[in-house]
Design an enzyme around this catalytic site. Structure first.
Site, PDB file in Angstrom:
ATOM      1  N   MET A  79      16.748  53.681  -5.218  1.00 30.80           N
ATOM      2  CA  MET A  79      17.910  52.809  -5.287  1.00 30.80           C
ATOM      3  C   MET A  79      18.559  52.544  -3.935  1.00 30.80           C
ATOM      4  O   MET A  79      19.188  51.511  -3.740  1.00 30.80           O
ATOM      5  CB  MET A  79      18.964  53.399  -6.228  1.00 30.80           C
ATOM      6  CG  MET A  79      18.438  53.776  -7.606  1.00 30.80           C
ATOM      7  SD  MET A  79      17.366  52.527  -8.337  1.00 30.80           S
ATOM      8  CE  MET A  79      18.448  51.125  -8.306  1.00 30.80           C
ATOM      9  N   LYS A  86      26.608  56.720   1.007  1.00 35.04           N
ATOM     10  CA  LYS A  86      25.554  56.235   0.111  1.00 35.04           C
ATOM     11  C   LYS A  86      25.620  54.727  -0.012  1.00 35.04           C
ATOM     12  O   LYS A  86      26.700  54.152  -0.127  1.00 35.04           O
ATOM     13  CB  LYS A  86      25.716  56.876  -1.270  1.00 35.04           C
ATOM     14  CG  LYS A  86      24.602  56.525  -2.242  1.00 35.04           C
ATOM     15  CD  LYS A  86      24.692  57.377  -3.495  1.00 35.04           C
ATOM     16  CE  LYS A  86      23.473  57.163  -4.379  1.00 35.04           C
ATOM     17  NZ  LYS A  86      23.462  58.094  -5.526  1.00 35.04           N
ATOM     18  N   GLY A 144      16.035  57.198  -1.720  1.00 37.16           N
ATOM     19  CA  GLY A 144      15.533  57.110  -3.083  1.00 37.16           C
ATOM     20  C   GLY A 144      15.193  55.684  -3.434  1.00 37.16           C
ATOM     21  O   GLY A 144      15.309  54.776  -2.597  1.00 37.16           O
ATOM     22  N   VAL A 168      21.048  57.575   1.616  1.00 35.61           N
ATOM     23  CA  VAL A 168      22.244  58.367   1.887  1.00 35.61           C
ATOM     24  C   VAL A 168      22.207  58.762   3.359  1.00 35.61           C
ATOM     25  O   VAL A 168      21.286  59.434   3.816  1.00 35.61           O
ATOM     26  CB  VAL A 168      22.316  59.627   1.003  1.00 35.61           C
ATOM     27  CG1 VAL A 168      23.605  60.394   1.298  1.00 35.61           C
ATOM     28  CG2 VAL A 168      22.258  59.262  -0.474  1.00 35.61           C
ATOM     29  N   ASP A 196      24.141  59.555 -16.278  1.00 32.64           N
ATOM     30  CA  ASP A 196      22.848  59.921 -15.690  1.00 32.64           C
ATOM     31  C   ASP A 196      22.833  61.397 -15.296  1.00 32.64           C
ATOM     32  O   ASP A 196      22.381  61.753 -14.215  1.00 32.64           O
ATOM     33  CB  ASP A 196      22.554  59.034 -14.479  1.00 32.64           C
ATOM     34  CG  ASP A 196      21.075  59.078 -14.078  1.00 32.64           C
ATOM     35  OD1 ASP A 196      20.229  59.380 -14.942  1.00 32.64           O
ATOM     36  OD2 ASP A 196      20.766  58.818 -12.901  1.00 32.64           O
TER      37      ASP A 196
END
Length: 450
Positions: free
Chosen positions: A29, A47, A27, A32, A144
């Site tokens: 960010m 992660k 992703g 994983v 979130d």
């Protein structure tokens, strides 16, 4: 932490004591990884966060905060939470070791299948709220909550992920101090101020609204327009979007709109109160009934390596998606990737896409467009031996060095795997770029790779 991360070319790869077996997801960010715990002999998910984001967020201070909140998340144990097993740090890169769950996300479920029944909606929301109640009692605010962070397991259960560390890992470009996904953020969260569990109650209200109405309460206009609409709080009841409002629609609307109150004091005080209100407005929830509905469907013996999704360059796949989105709207992207993931060759992929089109003339036009786009992928992929011979080892090492800041220690492994299927150095570069989620990072990688 005394164990060193060991990445041995041609041998095993480790993060601490955990063996790295591959990449589960990527992703904006971070990444994983799929891992293995040698002490307990169990699969895990590992992660991490991209190094450049850590530096931008404050470096060492950020790492210390990550460690504190990761350990707090690890103390929250509940059937509706993804369990955090361990926290490690290699140099300045943090790793969170979590339960590996065989699941799909609620986001994927909403995009790929018919609307949920009210009983299914209740079963999902009840478990989401049970998980939220647990973390709130532990002093953690999710921050979130959204469909992408709601996991639907093969056994019919629901598990929340990314709780507690969202303030650290969800560093969206939504403004200084703001953490979360704008469409699901409470007004006080939009302002970048302190939040409490009632911000999660608000996010669950947005989620409930979306599940019932098939759309979010506020849509379009960009972040600033969304912020203005959220602060105003003028939203239509969710059942007003349905052709036939269900029995108990007024109670359902009342519960969801209360959760969406602009003033936190006007919302439900906690997750348990919202769960109680929904229980009085929705049909009885049967978790067991979710088992068949949410189990991921996979064709046996077929992975991305043997499909068009694994063979197409990022540029070609993007063009196919654009063609379908222009004809079918946002669902076009999902249809394009689903067709590519289930097709062994170009003809199969085209047939899968055309089955979604009803007009004969439109289907013929789409077929001609796709034939042109997929011409380079019509032939079988290069054999591993031929591909490896075509790309010098020093080029593979150079690409791995360029990729490492974006995906972490598995970069060299990823380069070698994709090189085994790439027909040329350029095709390899494009395939690697496709593994970098952030558009700016992807462009920089392509520029540096040459």
């Amino acid at each position: 932490m005394t164990d060193a991360t060991v990445i041995v070319p041609g041998g095993r790869r480790f993060i601490g004591k955990y063996r790295v077996d591959g990449v589960l997801g990527e992703g904006a960010m971070g990444v994983v990884y799929e891992g293995h715990d040698p002490d307990i002999e169990r699969p895990v998910a590992i992660k991490t966060v991209h190094p450049h984001l850590i530096e931008a967020a404050g470096g060492q201070e950020w790492l210390a905060r990550f460690a504190r909140e990761a350990r707090a998340a690890g103390r929250a144990l509940h059937p509706n939470l993804v369990t955090v097993f361990d926290f490690l740090q290699e140099g300045r890169i943090p790793y969170l070791v979590m339960e590996k769950v065989r699941s799909t996300t609620l986001e994927d479920r909403l995009a790929a299948r018919p609307p949920l029944t009210l009983a299914e909606i209740h079963a999902i929301l009840r478990q989401v709220l049970a998980g939220l109640d647990c973390i709130h009692r532990a002093g953690i605010v999710h921050r979130d909550l959204k469909p992408a962070n709601v996991m639907l397991t093969e056994g019919g259960g629901v598990k929340l992920t990314d709780f507690g560390i969202a303030r650290l890992t969800a560093m969206d470009a939504t403004g200084a101090g703001m953490v979360g996904t704008p469409s699901y953020m409470a007004p006080e969260q939009f302002a970048g101020g302190d939040v409490d569990p009632r911000a999660d109650v608000y996010a669950c209200g947005v989620l409930a609204y979306e599940l019932v109405a098939g759309r979010k309460p506020y849509q379009g206009g960009g972040v600033e327009a969304l912020f203005a609409a959220v602060r105003k709080g003028d939203v239509a009841p969710p059942t007003s979007w349905l052709e036939t409002p269900p029995e108990g629609a007024e109670a359902l609307d009342r519960a969801i709109l209360k959760a969406l109150s602009v003033d936190p004091d006007d919302r439900f005080p906690d997750a348990a109160a919202l769960a109680e209100a929904l229980a009085g407005a929705l049909p009885a929830a049967d978790r067991a009934g979710l088992s068949d509905t949410f189990a991921p469907r996979r064709r046996p013996g077929r992975g991305p390596e043997g499909t068009m999704l694994g063979r197409l360059s990022s540029h070609t796949m993007l063009e196919v998606e654009r063609q379908l989105v222009a004809r079918m709207g946002p669902m076009g992207r999902i249809i394009a990737r689903r067709a590519a993931a289930g097709a062994a060759d170009a003809e199969q992929m085209i047939a899968a896409v055309l089955s979604e089109l009803s007009a004969a003339g439109e289907a013929q036009s789409m077929r001609e467009s796709m034939l042109r786009l997929l011409a380079d992928a019509a032939a079988p992929p290069a054999t591993p031996a031929a591909a490896a011979a075509a790309i010098p080892p020093e080029e593979l090492a150079r690409l791995a060095d360029l990729l490492r800041p974006h995906v972490g220690p598995i970069a060299l492994v990823m380069v070698r795997r994709k090189a085994a299927r790439a027909a040329s150095s350029r095709a390899l570069t494009e395939a690697l770029a496709d593994a970098i989620p952030d558009a700016t990072d992807r462009a920089r990688f392509l520029r540096d790779a040459g």
